[in-house]
Design a protein around this motif. Structure first.
Motif, PDB file in Angstrom:
ATOM      1  N   UNK A 288      37.488  35.554  36.294  1.00  0.00           N
ATOM      2  CA  UNK A 288      36.072  35.888  36.312  1.00  0.00           C
ATOM      3  C   UNK A 288      35.896  37.303  36.872  1.00  0.00           C
ATOM      4  N   UNK A 289      35.183  38.129  36.165  1.00  0.00           N
ATOM      5  CA  UNK A 289      35.015  39.515  36.575  1.00  0.00           C
ATOM      6  C   UNK A 289      34.021  39.632  37.732  1.00  0.00           C
ATOM      7  N   UNK A 290      34.009  40.810  38.369  1.00  0.00           N
ATOM      8  CA  UNK A 290      33.058  41.080  39.446  1.00  0.00           C
ATOM      9  C   UNK A 290      31.622  40.996  38.912  1.00  0.00           C
ATOM     10  N   UNK A 291      31.430  41.520  37.701  1.00  0.00           N
ATOM     11  CA  UNK A 291      30.094  41.470  37.096  1.00  0.00           C
ATOM     12  C   UNK A 291      29.644  40.026  36.872  1.00  0.00           C
ATOM     13  N   UNK A 292      30.579  39.163  36.444  1.00  0.00           N
ATOM     14  CA  UNK A 292      30.247  37.752  36.238  1.00  0.00           C
ATOM     15  C   UNK A 292      29.871  37.088  37.562  1.00  0.00           C
ATOM     16  N   UNK A 293      30.623  37.378  38.611  1.00  0.00           N
ATOM     17  CA  UNK A 293      30.334  36.789  39.923  1.00  0.00           C
ATOM     18  C   UNK A 293      28.962  37.245  40.432  1.00  0.00           C
TER      19      UNK A 293
ATOM     20  N   UNK B 184      23.318  36.196  41.648  1.00  0.00           N
ATOM     21  CA  UNK B 184      21.914  36.606  41.495  1.00  0.00           C
ATOM     22  C   UNK B 184      21.095  35.514  40.827  1.00  0.00           C
ATOM     23  N   UNK B 185      21.692  34.890  39.818  1.00  0.00           N
ATOM     24  CA  UNK B 185      20.970  33.866  39.067  1.00  0.00           C
ATOM     25  C   UNK B 185      20.647  32.653  39.923  1.00  0.00           C
ATOM     26  N   UNK B 186      21.517  32.324  40.865  1.00  0.00           N
ATOM     27  CA  UNK B 186      21.288  31.139  41.697  1.00  0.00           C
ATOM     28  C   UNK B 186      19.987  31.275  42.486  1.00  0.00           C
ATOM     29  N   UNK B 187      19.805  32.423  43.114  1.00  0.00           N
ATOM     30  CA  UNK B 187      18.570  32.657  43.864  1.00  0.00           C
ATOM     31  C   UNK B 187      17.358  32.697  42.968  1.00  0.00           C
ATOM     32  N   UNK B 188      17.527  33.290  41.787  1.00  0.00           N
ATOM     33  CA  UNK B 188      16.410  33.396  40.853  1.00  0.00           C
ATOM     34  C   UNK B 188      15.973  32.022  40.353  1.00  0.00           C
TER      35      UNK B 188
ATOM     36  N   UNK C  74      19.732  24.326  34.489  1.00  0.00           N
ATOM     37  CA  UNK C  74      19.443  25.750  34.318  1.00  0.00           C
ATOM     38  C   UNK C  74      20.516  26.640  34.964  1.00  0.00           C
ATOM     39  N   UNK C  75      21.027  26.226  36.114  1.00  0.00           N
ATOM     40  CA  UNK C  75      22.016  27.079  36.778  1.00  0.00           C
ATOM     41  C   UNK C  75      23.446  26.736  36.351  1.00  0.00           C
ATOM     42  N   UNK C  76      23.891  25.500  36.575  1.00  0.00           N
ATOM     43  CA  UNK C  76      25.283  25.164  36.259  1.00  0.00           C
ATOM     44  C   UNK C  76      25.578  25.221  34.759  1.00  0.00           C
ATOM     45  N   UNK C  77      24.725  24.567  33.961  1.00  0.00           N
ATOM     46  CA  UNK C  77      24.985  24.500  32.523  1.00  0.00           C
ATOM     47  C   UNK C  77      24.734  25.837  31.832  1.00  0.00           C
ATOM     48  N   UNK C  78      23.566  26.447  32.091  1.00  0.00           N
ATOM     49  CA  UNK C  78      23.203  27.655  31.354  1.00  0.00           C
ATOM     50  C   UNK C  78      23.815  28.928  31.930  1.00  0.00           C
ATOM     51  N   UNK C  79      23.951  29.014  33.258  1.00  0.00           N
ATOM     52  CA  UNK C  79      24.431  30.257  33.873  1.00  0.00           C
ATOM     53  C   UNK C  79      25.932  30.191  34.147  1.00  0.00           C
TER      54      UNK C  79
ATOM     55  N   UNK D 165      31.821  30.571  32.298  1.00  0.00           N
ATOM     56  CA  UNK D 165      33.085  29.850  32.130  1.00  0.00           C
ATOM     57  C   UNK D 165      33.455  29.689  30.660  1.00  0.00           C
ATOM     58  N   UNK D 166      32.450  29.431  29.819  1.00  0.00           N
ATOM     59  CA  UNK D 166      32.741  29.294  28.386  1.00  0.00           C
ATOM     60  C   UNK D 166      33.230  30.616  27.801  1.00  0.00           C
ATOM     61  N   UNK D 167      32.639  31.698  28.255  1.00  0.00           N
ATOM     62  CA  UNK D 167      33.082  33.013  27.777  1.00  0.00           C
ATOM     63  C   UNK D 167      34.526  33.279  28.197  1.00  0.00           C
ATOM     64  N   UNK D 168      34.860  32.969  29.445  1.00  0.00           N
ATOM     65  CA  UNK D 168      36.222  33.183  29.943  1.00  0.00           C
ATOM     66  C   UNK D 168      37.213  32.289  29.207  1.00  0.00           C
ATOM     67  N   UNK D 169      36.823  31.044  28.943  1.00  0.00           N
ATOM     68  CA  UNK D 169      37.687  30.122  28.209  1.00  0.00           C
ATOM     69  C   UNK D 169      37.964  30.663  26.809  1.00  0.00           C
ATOM     70  N   UNK D 170      36.927  31.162  26.154  1.00  0.00           N
ATOM     71  CA  UNK D 170      37.089  31.709  24.810  1.00  0.00           C
ATOM     72  C   UNK D 170      38.030  32.894  24.774  1.00  0.00           C
TER      73      UNK D 170
END
Length: 446
Positions: free
Chosen positions: A1-6, A11-15, A78-83, A88-93
């Motif tokens: 997982x990249x720094x940008x992904x982390x 950020x998304x969790x708080x949002x 919204x957070x686990x599934x969508x964000x 994770x799906x991108x990294x798996x691919x």
């Protein structure tokens, strides 16, 4: 997982948490304005329209839900599934060369307290999966980004470990297909406290239609279950199997209005398929009925405040078939991994292999490679729209039937399915051409 992904995840969790607090105050237009950039990634116009309606009506359902249901919808969906799932799906691919499924369907038991005629699962052995195996599979799914789990059966609430599963997998979001008979006030209260479960209750129509297929008293039990869920702030929906007998009624104003007013957030439609208990080709909706059902659903979506989805008629939402791990797969109560809930053939058993190895198998790869089976997304299915595809992949890779009688799709029902596919295909091609023409005229402003 990249720094940008982390950073994106952090950020998304708080949002998401902040957004859930003010969600009831957010107008539909504002919600869509902030969501359309993400929705624009869906390549199919009908899919984008559907996602917009899902967001708008989801906002209403969440606002009316219990506190625990609101929190789990926010963090698990919204957070686990969508964000988190997206990253994770991108990294798996990137690692494996193909995207993993968005969700799993697991049937931990095929036992049921009802005996509905035409049940797609009626011929399976009445085996149960153990809780540890189910949790192991879900953990594997979450590691590749699939936090959305559908539980089917059999009757899921007849499985003795069902509530333990929801508790142990507290960071996953579950949709459960159920006959509703085991959901009483106590069960509804527990589901409200858990917060991560959306039951979808099977109906055939109203009392006469439902009791005729499911047994006397089934409809009243469903009404009690829906009332208990609504009173306890649990998000829920209905599930309807369209047959030749009830196809037109389940898309009538009367039917949809009733279940919308009852409190259903979502309604799922399934085309009867001649598998399972006493398969009957004459129970299938006619090609004309199937076209009619699709047209009615498009109209209802534009008029009603309920999310409506059709497993067979919504190929334009998904770009064709979603089986074979493209978007989902099915694990039955014996552990056999099937490409689809209605495709009862398998090469692997999840008790003996990993989810990743199943997805990488030649059998599943062959199915995904063939999707879409035609340029017409109104003909998405390899069982009833392109039955030669099912025959080819099963025969080439030696997939075995997962219960006695499943092979009937390839043998005694072969000619009937070919005739149905040809008749429906002619109408569906005419419909697809008409829809494309209308879309082009709309785009040109004519």
């Amino acid at each position: 997982m990249t720094v940008a992904d982390r950073l994106f995840i952090f950020t998304a969790k708080g949002a998401v948490r902040a957004g859930m607090k003010i969600l009831p105050l957010v107008s539909d237009e504002t919600l869509l304005k902030f969501s359309r950039r993400k929705i624009a990634e869906v390549p199919w116009p009908e899919g984008r329209d559907f996602m917009e309606r899902l967001l708008v009506f989801g906002k209403r359902a969440i606002s009316e839900a219990s506190e625990n249901c609101r929190q789990k919808a926010a963090m698990n969906f919204f957070y686990n599934f969508l964000v988190v799932g997206y990253v994770k799906r991108k990294a798996f691919g990137q690692e494996h060369g193909f995207r993993p499924p968005y969700l799993l369907v697991i049937s931990p038991t095929m036992r049921c307290n009802l005996h509905c005629y035409g049940c797609y699962a009626g011929s399976y052995a009445k085996a149960d999966l153990d809780l540890d195996t189910v949790c192991r599979v879900i953990d594997e799914a979450k590691s590749m980004g699939a936090y959305f789990i559908v539980i089917s059966g059999g009757e899921p609430f007849a499985w003795p470990h069902i509530y333990d599963l929801f508790e142990r997998q507290h960071d996953a979001f579950f949709q459960v297909y159920t006959n509703g008979s085991l959901i009483d006030e106590g069960a509804a209260k527990r589901l409200s406290e858990l917060g991560n479960v959306v039951p979808c209750i099977s109906v055939e129509g109203f009392e006469d239609e439902t009791d005729r297929r499911r047994g006397k008293g089934a409809f009243k039990a469903i009404m009690r279950a829906m009332d208990a869920l609504r009173e306890n702030g649990v998000i829920f929906g209905f599930s309807a199997t369209a047959t030749r007998e009830n196809n037109d009624f389940v898309v009538s104003d009367e039917f949809v209005d009733f279940y919308e007013k009852k409190g259903c957030f979502i309604g799922w439609y399934f085309n009867y398929i001649p598998i399972g208990r006493k398969p009957d080709i004459d129970l299938m909706p006619t090609p004309e009925q199937r076209i009619y059902r699709r047209r009615r659903l498009l109209q209802l979506r534009s008029e009603r405040r309920i999310v409506l989805a059709d497993f067979w008629n919504d190929g334009p939402l998904t770009g064709g078939c979603i089986a074979g791990g493209r978007s989902y797969l099915h694990i039955n109560s014996n552990g056999d991994v099937e490409p689809c809930v209605f495709t009862h053939f398998a090469l692997h058993n999840i008790k003996k292999t990993s989810l990743v190895d199943v997805l990488k198998s030649d059998f599943f790869r062959a199915i995904r490679k063939r999707i879409p089976y035609s340029d017409n997304y109104l003909r998405p299915c390899m069982i009833i729209d392109h039955p030669y595809v099912l025959r080819e992949v099963v025969e080439k890779y030696g997939a075995r039937p997962t219960h006695p009688g499943a092979e009937a799709l390839l043998t005694e029902l072969r000619s009937d399915l070919d005739r149905y596919a040809a008749a429906y295909g002619k109408l569906a091609d005419e419909e697809w051409y008409r829809v494309e023409q209308e879309g082009q005229l709309k785009a040109s402003g004519a």
